[in-house]
Design an enzyme around this catalytic site. Structure first.
Site, PDB file in Angstrom:
ATOM      1  N   GLY A  78       0.835  -1.190   0.000  1.00 48.92           N
ATOM      2  CA  GLY A  78       0.000   0.000   0.000  1.00 48.92           C
ATOM      3  C   GLY A  78       0.873   1.245   0.000  1.00 48.92           C
ATOM      4  CB  CYS A  79       0.547   4.442   1.809  1.00 44.91           C
ATOM      5  SG  CYS A  79       1.508   5.925   2.159  1.00 44.91           S
ATOM      6  CG  PHE A  80       5.666   4.725  -1.644  1.00 44.58           C
ATOM      7  CD1 PHE A  80       5.271   5.961  -1.165  1.00 44.58           C
ATOM      8  CD2 PHE A  80       5.937   4.608  -3.004  1.00 44.58           C
ATOM      9  CE1 PHE A  80       5.151   7.066  -1.998  1.00 44.58           C
ATOM     10  CE2 PHE A  80       5.814   5.704  -3.859  1.00 44.58           C
ATOM     11  CZ  PHE A  80       5.411   6.932  -3.347  1.00 44.58           C
ATOM     12  CB  CYS A 103       2.488   3.383   5.732  1.00 42.26           C
ATOM     13  SG  CYS A 103       1.285   4.734   5.775  1.00 42.26           S
TER      14      CYS A 103
END
EC number: 1.8.4.11
Length: 221
Positions: free
Chosen positions: A43-45, A47
């Protein structure tokens, strides 16, 4: 006659130092061979980067893209769709300190491996999860890690194992986003990137969902 033992002692000492130096060089070379890289999509890199930069044995984490057909894609291209790329991170780590199977264990418990439509509030293909492997040994270890996760959850894990693909770093402003004091404009007004990141992570429900899935096994909460 009294000087001979001193000479012998000096020679022995110098030989010992030479042997120690040679062993140190060999040890350094052996250690360097255990510095490895791997690519995962969670997902969001921002994070995934923030999570893994806290792990002992991790040397560097770089946010970027992989798995698609467009060379050197931009962030806007990837999230806009059509490139085939995922948001990923490239993790450089010391396998002596952090074995690959342990890294995968941590990764799977930092995401929602039951979701094939994205991650948390970020929806769409570019936000889906994946493990990119370079060798048959890595593939076998990834398969074992997924099997262990499925056994723990009692549900099928949808995170795919994919062959290694070219990694393209994201733009500089995405790197270490969670640490940056640079100001950006948000819907709440100007905020430091690090503050905006915290608001985004909480608002996206990442940690809440990971805790709901993994409970005390979630490593980064």
């Amino acid at each position: 006659m009294a000087r001979a033992p001193i000479k012998d002692s000096l020679k022995s000492g110098m030989l010992g130092l030479a042997i120690c130096a040679a062993l140190a060089v060999q040890g350094g070379r052996a250690h360097a061979e255990d510095i490895r890289t791997t690519v995962v999509a969670g997902g969001c890199f921002w994070c995934v980067e923030a999570d893994f930069e806290r792990v002992d044995g991790v040397i560097e984490v770089v946010s970027g893209f992989a798995g698609g057909t467009v060379e050197t894609p931009s962030y806007r291209q990837v999230v806009g769709g059509g490139t085939g790329h995922l948001e990923v991170v490239e993790i450089t780590y010391d396998a002596d300190v952090l074995p690959y199977d342990r890294l995968l264990h941590l990764f799977l418990r930092s995401v929602d491996p039951l979701d094939d439509g994205g991650q948390f509030c970020d929806r769409g293909f570019s936000y889906t999860t994946a493990i990119f492997v370079e060798t048959a040994e890595e593939r076998a270890m990834a398969e074992a890690a997924i099997a262990a996760a499925e056994a723990e959850l009692g549900a099928p894990v949808v995170t795919p194992i994919r062959d290694a693909a070219p990694f393209y770093p994201a733009e500089a402003y995405h790197q270490d986003y969670y640490l940056s004091d640079d100001l950006i404009l948000t819907r709440f007004g100007p905020r430091r990137k690090s503050v905006a990141y915290g608001l985004y992570r909480e608002g996206c429900g990442r940690d809440a969902r990971v805790e709901a899935i993994w409970g005390p096994d979630a490593p980064f909460l």
